[in-house]
Enzyme design. Sequence first.
Site, mmCIF file in Angstrom:
data_model
loop_
_atom_site.group_PDB
_atom_site.id
_atom_site.type_symbol
_atom_site.label_atom_id
_atom_site.label_comp_id
_atom_site.label_asym_id
_atom_site.label_seq_id
_atom_site.Cartn_x
_atom_site.Cartn_y
_atom_site.Cartn_z
ATOM 1 N N SER A 1 -5.926 3.092 4.795
ATOM 2 C CA SER A 1 -5.391 2.458 3.583
ATOM 3 C C SER A 1 -6.471 1.718 2.810
ATOM 4 O O SER A 1 -6.329 0.549 2.450
ATOM 5 C CB SER A 1 -4.238 1.505 3.940
ATOM 6 O OG SER A 1 -3.430 1.240 2.825
ATOM 7 N N LYS B 1 -0.116 3.771 -2.647
ATOM 8 C CA LYS B 1 -1.159 4.793 -2.537
ATOM 9 C C LYS B 1 -0.593 6.203 -2.422
ATOM 10 O O LYS B 1 -1.337 7.179 -2.604
ATOM 11 C CB LYS B 1 -2.069 4.478 -1.350
ATOM 12 C CG LYS B 1 -2.873 3.188 -1.514
ATOM 13 C CD LYS B 1 -3.820 2.962 -0.339
ATOM 14 C CE LYS B 1 -4.696 1.736 -0.546
ATOM 15 N NZ LYS B 1 -4.064 0.495 -0.079
ATOM 16 N N SER C 1 0.791 -1.231 0.000
ATOM 17 C CA SER C 1 0.000 0.000 0.000
ATOM 18 C C SER C 1 0.822 1.279 0.000
ATOM 19 O O SER C 1 0.241 2.374 -0.038
ATOM 20 C CB SER C 1 -0.960 0.015 1.193
ATOM 21 O OG SER C 1 -2.030 -0.873 0.974
#
Length: 313
Positions: A157, A104, A101
């Site tokens: 997230s 992101k 993640s």
Amino acid sequence: MRRVGVLIALLALAGCGGGSSSPGPAHGARTQVVAGPLQVSNGPAQAADPGDRPLPLALTATADRVIVDFKRPPRSGLLFDLDTGEVLWRRLPDRVLPIASLTKMMTALIVVDRAAPDTKVRVTKEALAYKGSAVGVLPKGKRVKLETMLNGLLLPSGNDAAIALAQRISGTVAHFVERMNERARDLGLACTRFSSPDGFVDAGNHSCAIDLAALARAVLDQPRLARIVKRRRALLPFPIKGGRLYLFNNNPLLRTGYPGAIGIKTGFTDAAGRCLVAAARRKGRRLGVVLLHSPDPGRQASQLLNRGFALVP
């Protein structure tokens, strides 16, 4: 493109060499000079347009100022000054690894460049077919304020938020991913390739500590994103029963109250392990840390930052 002052490596001096990297100068070795780095999975690692080159990391030193002997070290990492580019500690910083993640960060950068805070984002059926971490209460078919979605992307997230934002910006997830890779090339991120806006699938989605240091600076140079990533929690208006959405940040430094912590992003998959890009401001200095596949990213980041700030007069 506006000046973002992004920290990035002098890639002519430190190429992204994947798992073949040698340990950094913390062990007394000089950083290897690699010309014309290549990524088998991503073709020639070259920026499409050099543009306004950001601040380089100082990777040519023969010894790092911070030495930490971790019993179980991360697979890769960096401790660096966010404003000067000085590298204080490194471990295989050009090693190419899955980043989960941490992906992101790029998703958020593209979103803020292309949409205003009050833009509405529709919750699509594709967004609700997410896997992994999520905001989890997105109402199908409803339109949610973009800034709320960004909080959902960066604090818990949310993979559902990543998909919805990608569709809002580019029409489809595939087109959004194309923009992510274009931006990576424009920034000269030679280790980096994206295959999704959320990082849930590891295949074809990777980077290195050098490139992630650049993305960290880019995120912190965006006021909208800097405000979000430093929050421990957020309470936002939301079109569900009760009218409010509670979000909590996964960042271990913020959750434990590390002094001066200012963000920014966590990540985890089985292949990527536990990952952390974090930053703190103390004594008038901003230090950043990148840890990939760390056994305890919160503890290791705290140790590195403490050693780094101890060098500040």
